[in-house]
Design an enzyme around this catalytic site. Structure first.
Site, PDB file in Angstrom:
ATOM      1  N   GLU A  33       1.050  -1.224  -0.345  1.00 27.58           N
ATOM      2  CA  GLU A  33       0.013   0.361   0.185  1.00 27.58           C
ATOM      3  C   GLU A  33       0.964   1.221   0.175  1.00 27.58           C
ATOM      4  O   GLU A  33       0.918   1.899   1.223  1.00 27.58           O
ATOM      5  CB  GLU A  33      -1.107  -0.032   1.325  1.00 27.58           C
ATOM      6  CG  GLU A  33      -2.177   1.207   1.507  1.00 27.58           C
ATOM      7  CD  GLU A  33      -2.565   1.106   2.762  1.00 27.58           C
ATOM      8  OE1 GLU A  33      -4.153   2.126   2.672  1.00 27.58           O
ATOM      9  OE2 GLU A  33      -2.205   0.665   3.246  1.00 27.58           O
ATOM     10  N   ASP A 113      -1.357  -1.156   6.384  1.00 26.43           N
ATOM     11  CA  ASP A 113      -1.320  -0.903   8.106  1.00 26.43           C
ATOM     12  C   ASP A 113      -2.098  -1.540   7.777  1.00 26.43           C
ATOM     13  O   ASP A 113      -3.621  -1.997   7.754  1.00 26.43           O
ATOM     14  CB  ASP A 113      -1.029   0.100   8.149  1.00 26.43           C
ATOM     15  CG  ASP A 113      -0.273   1.370   7.537  1.00 26.43           C
ATOM     16  OD1 ASP A 113       0.663   0.770   7.129  1.00 26.43           O
ATOM     17  OD2 ASP A 113      -0.306   2.768   6.891  1.00 26.43           O
ATOM     18  N   ASP A 115      -5.171  -1.209   9.901  1.00 28.49           N
ATOM     19  CA  ASP A 115      -5.974   0.039   9.957  1.00 28.49           C
ATOM     20  C   ASP A 115      -6.852   0.015   8.694  1.00 28.49           C
ATOM     21  O   ASP A 115      -7.086  -1.012   8.051  1.00 28.49           O
ATOM     22  CB  ASP A 115      -5.307   1.845  10.012  1.00 28.49           C
ATOM     23  CG  ASP A 115      -4.678   1.832   8.106  1.00 28.49           C
ATOM     24  OD1 ASP A 115      -5.307   1.227   7.466  1.00 28.49           O
ATOM     25  OD2 ASP A 115      -4.050   3.123   8.609  1.00 28.49           O
ATOM     26  N   TYR A 379      -1.469  31.057   6.910  1.00 27.61           N
ATOM     27  CA  TYR A 379      -1.667  32.849   7.304  1.00 27.61           C
ATOM     28  C   TYR A 379      -2.165  33.296   7.552  1.00 27.61           C
ATOM     29  O   TYR A 379      -2.990  34.275   7.301  1.00 27.61           O
ATOM     30  CB  TYR A 379      -1.227  33.466   5.523  1.00 27.61           C
ATOM     31  CG  TYR A 379       0.860  32.987   5.081  1.00 27.61           C
ATOM     32  CD1 TYR A 379       1.821  33.401   5.644  1.00 27.61           C
ATOM     33  CD2 TYR A 379      -0.009  32.341   4.020  1.00 27.61           C
ATOM     34  CE1 TYR A 379       2.632  32.877   5.550  1.00 27.61           C
ATOM     35  CE2 TYR A 379       1.660  32.270   3.231  1.00 27.61           C
ATOM     36  CZ  TYR A 379       3.111  32.620   3.968  1.00 27.61           C
ATOM     37  OH  TYR A 379       4.113  32.307   3.906  1.00 27.61           O
TER      38      TYR A 379
END
Length: 667
Positions: A33, A113, A115, A379
């Site tokens: 992945e 992963d 997840d 900003y």
């Protein structure tokens, strides 16, 4: 056909030396992945070599071939590369192990992963193979690579004791059985990139433990895969998702997480993968997009407000810094995705928020470009609006149920505002096969209706309302409204457009409507001769000119129709998480009001009981302190020469209760 022994032109492929040869049946392709996971595999290949092992990173998730067109599939780079690398051919059947010898690799290992996104990555590859070559999944061809999710270490150096856990169930059970578990250093592994190089080599030294077979057990597996990636089964998915979430709640109450990858597991059926692992991604997709009926927030919005409350920023902070702070305080690992969430909570232009919970100090976008003209997050600055803690009252904080991530306490399951913010600011969300759209309402009308409900009266009907909008909203029926812009005739050749449909950005309207009316097309000649723009920050003003003859023609057709100044607003997609955390489609604004009202009223009762209990505990503490001082002053109780343990025993003998406030807080 003949399988190539060397592939050219596939970027980032590290091909096994024996892939495509007579020994290809013994070769393994690690499909990763992304590039970072590929780097992990490369570290591991130092241990097992490149002769029979290759690695290829997919740059993005694979196409869902089950719902894609043949043209989309043919043009998809990931699909084409994967077929070339594996040696797969459309129309060919792979029914036996002997058939695997025609491939360039005899085994495919998916590395992601641990997840929800990783589960979706695995699922799309399974879907790709199942849709085109279903019999391939019945062979010992596909595996997944699992890693520890928690590691407990005690000591240092060669004498260190190290324990690894592949599921939260294992870890929680170990904690309950180990009195001194707090003396261990606990490390949670969020992904493969968390592994150090020596840990990667340890994993590749014991591939038998880390490579889990996918097992095909029959028709149930085929149906599960088909359901997961076919949009016709969305309602079944939602039903299963609610069942799964309720089951997870029950498991957590018993001290178990419901993880699929338990200790010493060697194989996982496709049915179990879909129902226990892939479903985590679908849940995450809904959580990211669908708000709760109680606070009107999706996951990222809730994390943002929680961080602002927890850190109690007294001065403004730039959006980039706030995103990092949210990630740190709420265990969110993609702070870049929080930028849009934060700016969205602060926006106050027409059509954005009826009540903006954050203050926009800087360029937080305008209605003219619909958030595309937002300034750089470094900003622009923001902070909590003063009204926010009036709506999300501090006295409700102790009543909220806070979630955890490892050992970290994070945001609550939902906040409890005093009015239904999901109706105040509305919501829009979209995901795989679903969307939700909640209309914005007038906060004053909402408050008035809540008062009516408290008095036992029915709430008055409410129509969508947008702060600062100068157009009109007309009800067609119970579920549909027409939103109309404003137009006025200034002269026989001039009109003025001063409002657009609320969901149409000014710039989009100019390009998609006015420029086409000015330039015309083969089917339709030009209608207008010119237009001028005189907009302000929040107001729209186009001055449009045309010939007198064309003015008469447009008037007979209808100005709003000719200039596309009307849009239909529907209430048919009001999907929310209810107060129990289950997905629910609401049929009317009244349904949302009624559920919010009942839960909020009960929370007021709990708040009353909470603070009355706290006051009573404080009273009991003061009584204790008064009795203590009275007995000392009357010399009934002498403490000067008493040792602490002796004094404590004496106080117990005299029926002094332990600190009532501490006892109440524990309760």
């Amino acid at each position: 056909g003949n399988k190539p022994t060397r592939l050219m032109g596939i970027l980032k492929l590290e091909d096994a030396h024996l892939a495509g040869t007579s020994e290809s049946i013994d070769c393994t392709l690690f499909l990763t992945e992304g590039d970072s996971v590929k780097a992990v595999v490369v570290s591991g290949l130092e241990k097992i070599g490149y002769d029979k092992n290759g690695v290829f990173p997919l740059g993005r998730k694979l196409l869902n071939v089950r719902v894609a067109t043949s043209e989309q599939i043919a043009k998809n780079l990931e699909v084409n590369n994967l077929m070339k690398i594996l040696g797969l051919e459309y129309g060919k059947k792979y029914d036996t192990v002997e058939d695997l010898k025609s491939l360039r690799y005899g085994r495919l290992v998916i590395m992601t992963d641990p997840d929800p996104d990783g589960a979706q990555f695995k699922g799309l590859i399974i879907n790709f193979l199942h849709y085109n070559w279903p019999s391939l999944l019945r062979l010992p061809f596909l595996q997944q690579f699992v890693i520890p999710i928690v590691k407990a270490t005690k000591g240092i150096g060669e004498l260190a004791e190290s324990l690894t856990f592949y599921s939260l169930d294992e870890f929680e059970q170990w904690k309950t059985q180990t009195e001194n578990w707090r003396h261990y250093h606990i490390k949670h592994y969020k992904g493969l990139e968390t592994l150090r190089k020596e840990e990667v080599k340890e994993c590749f030294s014991n591939l038998q433990r880390h490579q889990i077979d996918f097992r095909h057990g029959g028709d149930d597996d085929d149906r599960a895969i088909s359901m997961a990636f076919n949009n016709k089964h969305l309602e079944e998915w939602r039903y299963r998702l609610n069942v799964w979430k309720n089951a997870c709640k029950d498991l957590r109450q018993l001290g178990f997480s419901g993880d699929l990858y338990a200790k010493d597991i060697k194989e996982v059926s496709y049915h179990d993968f879909v129902k226990k692992d892939l479903i985590r991604f679908r849940n995450m997709e809904y959580v990211r997009s669908v708000p709760s009926i109680m606070d009107g927030f999706n996951e990222r919005q809730r994390k943002t407000l929680y961080t602002c409350i927890k850190r109690d920023y007294k001065e403004e902070i730039n959006v980039a810094q706030l995103a990092v702070s949210v990630a740190e305080n709420c265990a969110y690992y993609q702070p870049d995705l929080l930028i849009g969430t934060i700016t969205g909570l602060a926006q106050d232009f027409v059509g954005s928020n009826n009540i903006n919970l954050l203050i926009p100090n800087g360029q937080f976008a305008s209605r003219h470009l619909e958030s595309k003209d937002v300034g750089s997050p470094d900003y622009i600055f923001t902070m909590m609006s003063k009204i926010t803690r009036k709506i999300f009252h501090p006295r409700d904080d102790p009543l909220l149920k806070y979630r955890t991530d490892g050992n970290q306490s994070i945001e609550p399951e939902y906040f409890a505002p005093i009015i239904p913010m999901v109706l105040v600011n509305g919501a829009n969300g979209i995901g795989t096969g679903f969307k939700t759209k909640i209309p914005k309402q007038n906060p004053r009308e909402i408050i008035e209706n809540l008062k009516r409900m408290l008095n036992g009266e029915k709430p008055n009907p409410m129509d969508p309302w947008f702060k600062g909008y100068r157009g009109t909203v007309e009800r067609i029926d119970q579920l549909n409204f027409v939103i109309s812009g404003e137009l006025a005739v200034l002269s026989p050749t001039t009109i003025e457009i001063t409002e657009l449909p609320v969901d149409v950005p000014t710039e989009n309207y100019k390009k998609s409507v006015l420029e086409k009316l000015l330039c015309g097309s083969e089917e339709c000649p030009p209608i207008i001769t010119d237009y001028q723009e005189h907009h302000t920050d929040n107001n729209v003003r186009f001055v449009v000119t045309m010939t007198e003859k064309m003015m008469q023609q447009v008037e007979s057709e209808g100005f709003h129709r000719a200039f596309k100044l009307q849009s239909v607003y529907s209430l048919r997609s009001m999907l929310l998480y209810d107060s129990n955390g289950s997905l629910k489609t609401y049929n009317s604004v009244d349904d949302i009001m009624n559920e919010f009202y009942e839960v909020r009223l009960e929370l007021y009762r709990k708040r009353r009981d909470y603070f009355s209990g706290k006051v009573e505990a404080l009273r009991a503490r003061l009584v204790n302190q008064n009795n203590f001082l009275t007995e000392i002053s009357s010399k009934v109780l002498i403490v000067d020469s008493e040792k602490f343990d002796v004094l404590l025993e004496e106080l117990r003998r005299r029926n002094y209760a332990p600190d009532p406030l501490i006892a109440w807080e524990k309760k």
